[in-house]
Design a protein around this motif. Structure first.
Motif, PDB file in Angstrom:
ATOM      1  N   VAL B 243       0.851  -1.190   0.000  1.00 42.18           N
ATOM      2  CA  VAL B 243       0.000   0.000   0.000  1.00 42.18           C
ATOM      3  C   VAL B 243       0.885   1.238   0.000  1.00 42.18           C
ATOM      4  N   GLY B 244       0.415   2.276  -0.668  1.00 44.68           N
ATOM      5  CA  GLY B 244       1.219   3.497  -0.656  1.00 44.68           C
ATOM      6  C   GLY B 244       0.728   4.506  -1.664  1.00 44.68           C
ATOM      7  N   ASP B 245       1.473   5.596  -1.819  1.00 46.09           N
ATOM      8  CA  ASP B 245       1.069   6.575  -2.825  1.00 46.09           C
ATOM      9  C   ASP B 245       1.335   5.959  -4.195  1.00 46.09           C
ATOM     10  N   VAL B 246       0.422   6.244  -5.126  1.00 47.15           N
ATOM     11  CA  VAL B 246       0.396   5.488  -6.376  1.00 47.15           C
ATOM     12  C   VAL B 246       1.674   5.687  -7.197  1.00 47.15           C
ATOM     13  N   GLU B 247       2.210   6.881  -7.157  1.00 45.23           N
ATOM     14  CA  GLU B 247       3.399   7.165  -7.960  1.00 45.23           C
ATOM     15  C   GLU B 247       4.560   6.241  -7.569  1.00 45.23           C
ATOM     16  N   SER B 248       4.825   6.141  -6.263  1.00 45.00           N
ATOM     17  CA  SER B 248       5.979   5.323  -5.882  1.00 45.00           C
ATOM     18  C   SER B 248       5.679   3.828  -6.013  1.00 45.00           C
ATOM     19  N   VAL B 249       4.439   3.405  -5.731  1.00 46.05           N
ATOM     20  CA  VAL B 249       4.147   1.967  -5.845  1.00 46.05           C
ATOM     21  C   VAL B 249       4.264   1.511  -7.304  1.00 46.05           C
ATOM     22  N   LYS B 316       7.111  -0.649   7.119  1.00 43.13           N
ATOM     23  CA  LYS B 316       6.968   0.718   6.626  1.00 43.13           C
ATOM     24  C   LYS B 316       8.245   1.135   5.918  1.00 43.13           C
ATOM     25  N   THR B 317       8.207   1.135   4.582  1.00 49.70           N
ATOM     26  CA  THR B 317       9.423   1.359   3.812  1.00 49.70           C
ATOM     27  C   THR B 317       9.642   2.823   3.454  1.00 49.70           C
ATOM     28  N   ALA B 318       8.599   3.621   3.567  1.00 51.16           N
ATOM     29  CA  ALA B 318       8.720   5.066   3.353  1.00 51.16           C
ATOM     30  C   ALA B 318       7.606   5.721   4.158  1.00 51.16           C
ATOM     31  N   THR B 319       7.592   7.045   4.215  1.00 54.58           N
ATOM     32  CA  THR B 319       6.599   7.750   5.020  1.00 54.58           C
ATOM     33  C   THR B 319       5.186   7.250   4.724  1.00 54.58           C
ATOM     34  N   ASP B 320       4.908   7.053   3.447  1.00 56.12           N
ATOM     35  CA  ASP B 320       3.538   6.751   3.054  1.00 56.12           C
ATOM     36  C   ASP B 320       3.452   5.407   2.337  1.00 56.12           C
ATOM     37  N   ARG B 321       4.221   4.450   2.795  1.00 62.56           N
ATOM     38  CA  ARG B 321       4.248   3.168   2.092  1.00 62.56           C
ATOM     39  C   ARG B 321       4.473   2.022   3.049  1.00 62.56           C
ATOM     40  N   MET B 339      -1.822   2.709   7.655  1.00 55.92           N
ATOM     41  CA  MET B 339      -1.314   2.950   6.309  1.00 55.92           C
ATOM     42  C   MET B 339      -2.422   3.065   5.273  1.00 55.92           C
ATOM     43  N   THR B 340      -3.608   2.490   5.553  1.00 56.38           N
ATOM     44  CA  THR B 340      -4.679   2.506   4.560  1.00 56.38           C
ATOM     45  C   THR B 340      -5.632   3.670   4.793  1.00 56.38           C
ATOM     46  N   ARG B 341      -5.098   4.788   5.122  1.00 50.81           N
ATOM     47  CA  ARG B 341      -5.869   6.023   5.111  1.00 50.81           C
ATOM     48  C   ARG B 341      -4.904   7.129   4.737  1.00 50.81           C
ATOM     49  N   LEU B 342      -5.468   8.291   4.442  1.00 48.88           N
ATOM     50  CA  LEU B 342      -4.584   9.371   4.031  1.00 48.88           C
ATOM     51  C   LEU B 342      -3.615   9.692   5.159  1.00 48.88           C
ATOM     52  N   PRO B 343      -2.397  10.026   4.823  1.00 48.57           N
ATOM     53  CA  PRO B 343      -1.424  10.343   5.865  1.00 48.57           C
ATOM     54  C   PRO B 343      -1.937  11.507   6.717  1.00 48.57           C
ATOM     55  N   ASP B 344      -1.692  11.415   7.990  1.00 48.15           N
ATOM     56  CA  ASP B 344      -2.278  12.378   8.922  1.00 48.15           C
ATOM     57  C   ASP B 344      -1.362  13.537   9.208  1.00 48.15           C
ATOM     58  N   LYS B 345      -2.019  14.648   9.408  1.00 51.03           N
ATOM     59  CA  LYS B 345      -1.273  15.766   9.980  1.00 51.03           C
ATOM     60  C   LYS B 345      -1.522  15.735  11.471  1.00 51.03           C
ATOM     61  N   SER B 346      -2.810  15.600  11.842  1.00 50.20           N
ATOM     62  CA  SER B 346      -3.133  15.399  13.251  1.00 50.20           C
ATOM     63  C   SER B 346      -3.771  14.025  13.377  1.00 50.20           C
ATOM     64  N   PRO B 347      -3.503  13.312  14.434  1.00 51.73           N
ATOM     65  CA  PRO B 347      -4.042  11.970  14.560  1.00 51.73           C
ATOM     66  C   PRO B 347      -5.578  11.978  14.602  1.00 51.73           C
TER      67      PRO B 347
END
Lengths: 335, 350
Positions: B243-249, B316-321, B339-347
Motif C-alpha cells: 500500500v502506498g502513494d500510487v506514484e511510488s508503488v 513501513k518502507t517510506a513515510t507513506d508506504r 497505512m490505509t488512510r490518508l497520511p495524517d497531519k493530526s491523529p
C-alpha cells in the motif's frame, strides 16, 4: 518474395434487422503472409468479430456474406461447398473463440472434445495412438496429461483457454484466428497463455489473425494492425507506425486515449477520451463515418467516402486529408 | 443533509475485517475472501484510492462489505463511527445516500422496460432532492451535463438505444445526483471501449475535485488505477501485499507480487519487450500448496523459509508506504490501519 497465405478482398457482411439492413463489414480487404501476426482492432460494433467469423464462414442468419473473396492457399473459401468448407475449418483455418469459458462443451471431457475435432477430419488412428497425440497436444499448451480426463468445470479460466488453443492447433492449421483470446484472463495468466500461443504459432509456422480492443496486447503480440471503424478498415500499418505516426484522425485519437505507465510527474500529456459516440450502423452519416467526431474534417468528408489507400510504405489509410499524396490502391499487404 | 457531528469522525471504516465463505465444522471448502483488512475513508479529506487485485483477491467482497451487502465474519464496518449493522432507519437512509456505488456492467443495472429517466428520477423522488418537477428536470439536466452528456441525447431514451459508455456515464450521473460523500466504483470502465474509458475516468476525477467526493476505485487494471488514484492498495488472495502513494508503488514496486503484476501488463509501446520477458525463477516452494505464511510464497522467486512459516507483517518502507514482505524486514513494522488512510497531519481518533 513469398505469396500471401490469406487474402481478403472487399468482404461485405450484412445483418437483416427489423429496422432494416445493417452492413457490419463493409468492404474489408487485407492480406497475410505466412507466419505473420496481424491484429484487427476496433470498438464494440466496429465489425472485427464479424470479419473473423466471415473468414471461417461461420456467419449465422440473419447475417449473410454479401460479397467478397477470401483466398486461403489458392482457394476462394466463399465459393466452396459447405462440406468442402467444413474440411478446411480446423485443418487449414482454425479459430480460438472469445471467452473460452463458454466455448467448451460442459458435459464432455477434454479428451473427447479434442478427439471430436480430429475424427471429424478423418483421423482414424486407434485409441492409444490418439491418446498419445492428445497427451502431446496438452503438453504443448502447457497442461498435464491428466487434464484429458477432466471436464471444463474442473479447469481454471487459463486452463480452459489452453484447451481451446490445443484444439485450434490439433490439425496444424495454416491460419489461426483468435478472437480476444485472453480478454477474460488475469494479466499474469494472460501473459503466460499468450506466450504459449505465440510459441506454438511460430513452431507451426502458422499465421495469426488476432481480434481485440486491447491496444497494449496488440502492440506486444502482432506485427501489423488493422484499425476498424463502423465496418470499415480505416488504417492498416505496422505496430510502430500505428502507435507512433498514425495517419487517420480516429487512430490518432485512439492512441491518445491509451493509458500510460509513464510517470505522472514527468509526462507531457494525459490520456483523453474521443469525443462523441460511435454511430449506429443503421444510420451512418454520408461520406466518412468518423466525420461527426473528427476534429480535422474537411468539406468532402461529408459527401465522399474515402477509400483505403496506401499513403506511405506499409501504411494505408482511408482519409481525405491525404488526398494530395501519391497513392496506390489495392490490398494492404506487408511490404 | 446530515453532517458528521465531529470532524474527527471517519466516514467509512473497516476494522480488522475478515470474510470467510463456506465452512462449518466439517466443510473443507472454506474460502477466506478477505483477511484482517482495515481501511479508513475520511469525510473531510476527499481522496481517490485504488484497490487493485486479480480475480480471487477479495476486491469485490470488500466492495460488498463496504456497501453493507454482506456481513463480515469477524471485524466491523463502521459508518460515521457506528457499526453499519446497528444503524437506525434514519441513519441507514443517510448511509444509502452518502455511500453510492457504480457497478461494472452498464448493461445489467438498467430495467430494459423503462426509459433511462426512470433510473435518474427514482433517487430524486426517494430522497426528495427536488421540490418541483421543474426543479427535478433542471437538476437532472445539469447533472447529465456534469458528466459530459447532452440531456437531449439521453433523456427519453431506452437503455438499448445508448452505448455502453453513455450508460456508464448515466450511472456516474446518478451517483452524482445524490451528492454523496463517497462513491465505490467497482470496475466501472472494464466493459466499455478504450476510447471512452479516459472520459469516464475523467468524470470520476471531476467528481472528486469539484464536489469533494471520495472515490474508492476497485479494479484489476493497474494502468487505469495509476491514471486516476492518489493511493493504491494491492490485494493478493484476500490480503494486502502493498500500500502506498500510487506514484511510488507503480514506478518502484516493492512486493514481488506487485512487481510481477506490473511487468505482466502489455503496454502500447513498441519498445517494450513483453513476450519472453517472464524470466523469473520458480519459487523454491512452488510445490507447497497451502502455505501458512505469505500467500505469495509458492509463486515468489525470493521466498525464504520464514515466508512459508509465518505471514509477514507490514514493513513501513517510506513515510507513506508499507509492504508485507520479509525482503523489507529492516524497515519498522507498522499496523495496516495506519497505512490505509490518508497520511495524517493530526491523529484521527474515533
Amino acid at each position: 518474395m513469398s505469396e500471401p497465405v490469406l487474402t481478403i478482398k472487399d468482404l461485405r457482411v450484412s445483418y437483416q434487422t427489423p429496422k432494416g439492413k445493417v452492413r457490419a463489414v463493409d468492404g474489408v480487404s487485407f492480406s497475410l503472409m505466412p507466419s505473420e501476426r496481424f491484429g484487427l482492432v476496433g470498438e464494440s460494433g466496429s465489425g472485427k468479430t464479424t470479419t473473423a467469423l466471415a473468414l471461417l464462414r461461420l456467419i449465422k442468419p440473419p447475417g449473410v456474406i454479401e460479397s467478397g473473396e477470401v483466398h486461403l492457399a489458392g482457394k476462394n473459401l466463399l465459393s466452396l461447398s459447405e462440406e468442402q468448407m467444413r474440411r478446411v475449418r480446423l485443418a487449414e483455418l482454425s479459430m480460438i473463440p472469445q471467452g473460452a469459458m463458454n466455448s467448451l462443451n460442459p458435459v464432455a471431457t477434454v479428451n473427447n472434445q479434442i478427439i471430436d475435432g480430429l475424427r471429424d477430419h478423418g483421423v482414424n488412428s486407434p485409441k492409444h495412438v490418439l491418446n498419445e497425440r492428445i497427451a502431446d497436444l496438452l503438453k504443448r499448451v502447457g497442461l498435464e496429461p491428466s487434464v484429458a480426463d477432466m471436464y471444463p468445470h474442473e479447469l481454471s479460466g487459463g486452463m480452459k483457454q489452453r484447451v481451446t488453443i490445443a484444439i485450434a492447433i490439433s490439425m496444424g492449421p495454416k491460419v489461426i484466428v483468435a478472437d480476444e483470446p485472453t480478454s477474460a484472463l488475469d494479466v499474469v495468466i494472460q501473459m503466460q497463455v499468450m506466450e504459449t500461443l505465440i510459441g506454438l504459432q511460430e513452431e507451426l509456422g502458422a499465421s495469426l489473425v488476432m481480434i481485440g480492443h486491447d491496444m497494449g496486447l496488440m502492440a506486444q503480440v502482432v506485427s501489423r494492425i488493422g484499425v476498424m471503424y463502423a465496418g470499415k478498415l480505416v488504417e492498416v500499418g505496422t505496430v510502430r507506425d500505428i502507435l507512433l505516426s498514425p495517419l487517420h484522425p480516429y487512430t490518432q485519437l485512439l492512441v491518445e486515449s491509451l493509458p500510460s505507465m509513464e510517470s505522472k510527474l514527468t509526462r507531457t500529456r494525459r490520456p483523453r477520451g474521443i469525443p462523441g459516440i460511435t454511430p449506429s450502423l443503421l444510420d451512418l452519416p454520408a461520406g466518412c463515418a468518423f466525420r461527426p467526431r473528427c476534429p480535422k474534417a474537411i468539406e468532402q468528408c461529408s459527401t465522399i467516402t474515402p477509400p483505403l489507400e496506401k499513403v506511405r510504405a506499409d501504411q494505408w489509410t482511408a482519409c481525405h486529408l491525404y488526398g494530395e499524396t501519391e497513392k496506390q490502391d489495392g490490398i494492404p499487404a506487408k511490404a | 443533509m446530515e453532517r458528521p457531528k465531529s470532524k474527527m469522525e471517519s466516514l467509512l471504516k473497516l476494522e480488522n475485517v475478515t470474510k470467510i465463505f463456506g465452512g462449518g465444522l466439517f466443510n473443507r471448502h472454506r474460502i477466506t475472501a478477505l483477511e484482517n483488512f482495515s481501511m479508513t475513508i475520511d469525510a473531510e479529506r476527499p481522496s481517490i484510492t485504488a484497490l487493485v487485485g486479480e480475480s480471487g483477491s477479495g476486491k469485490t467482497t470488500l466492495a460488498r462489505l463496504l456497501l453493507g451487502l454482506t456481513r463480515p465474519t469477524t471485524g466491523r464496518v463502521m459508518y460515521m463511527g457506528k457499526d453499519i449493522t446497528t444503524l437506525t432507519r434514519r441513519e441507514r437512509k443517510d448511509f444509502r445516500r452518502n455511500v453510492q456505488v457504480i457497478f461494472q456492467d452498464p448493461f445489467e443495472v438498467y430495467n430494459p422496460f423503462y426509459k433511462v429517466d426512470h433510473a435518474l428520477n427514482l433517487p430524486i423522488r426517494k430522497f426528495k432532492l427536488a421540490q418541483s418537477p421543474e426543479e427535478a428536470r433542471d437538476l437532472l439536466e445539469n447533472t447529465l451535463r456534469g458528466v459530459g452528456l447532452l440531456p437531449e441525447d439521453t433523456l427519453g431514451r431506452y437503455p438499448h438505444q445508448l452505448s455502453g459508455g453513455q450508460r456508464q456515464r448515466i450511472m456516474v450521473a446518478r451517483a452524482l445526483l445524490m451528492r454523496p460523500k463517497v462513491i465505490v466504483a467497482d470496475e466501472p470502465v472494464s466493459m466499455i471501449d478504450a476510447s471512452l474509458r479516459a472520459t469516464v475516468l475523467e468524470n470520476l476525477r471531476e467528481l472528486n475535485r469539484d464536489f469533494g467526493i471520495s472515490i474508492l476505485y476497485i479494479t484489476h487494471d493497474l494502468t487505469t488505477a495509476y491514471e486516476i488514484s492518489e493511493r493504491i492498495i494491492v490485494l493478493y488472495k484476500g490480503s494486502v501485499a502493498e500500500v502506498g502513494d500510487v506514484e511510488s508503488v507503480v514506478q518502484e514496486p516493492e512486493h514481488p507480487y506487485t512487481r510481477l503484476l506490473i511487468r505482466s501488463i502489455p503496454m502500447a509501446d513498441p519498445d517494450q519487450k513483453w513476450l519472453g520477458s517472464h524470466t523469473d525463477q520458480d519459487s523454491p516452494f512452488a510445490d507447497t500448496l497451502n502455505v501458512a505464511g505469505c500467500k505469495f510464497a509458492n509463486r515468489c522467486p525470493h521466498a525464504m523459509t520464514v515466508c512459508v512459516e509465518t505471514a509477514p507483517p507490514y514493513f513501513k518502507t517510506a513515510t507513506d508506504r508499507a509492504t508485507s514482505c520479509y525482503l523489507y524486514e529492516k524497515s519498522p513494522v507498522v499496523d495496516l490501519k495506519d497505512m490505509t488512510r490518508l497520511p495524517d497531519k493530526s491523529p484521527v481518533t474515533s
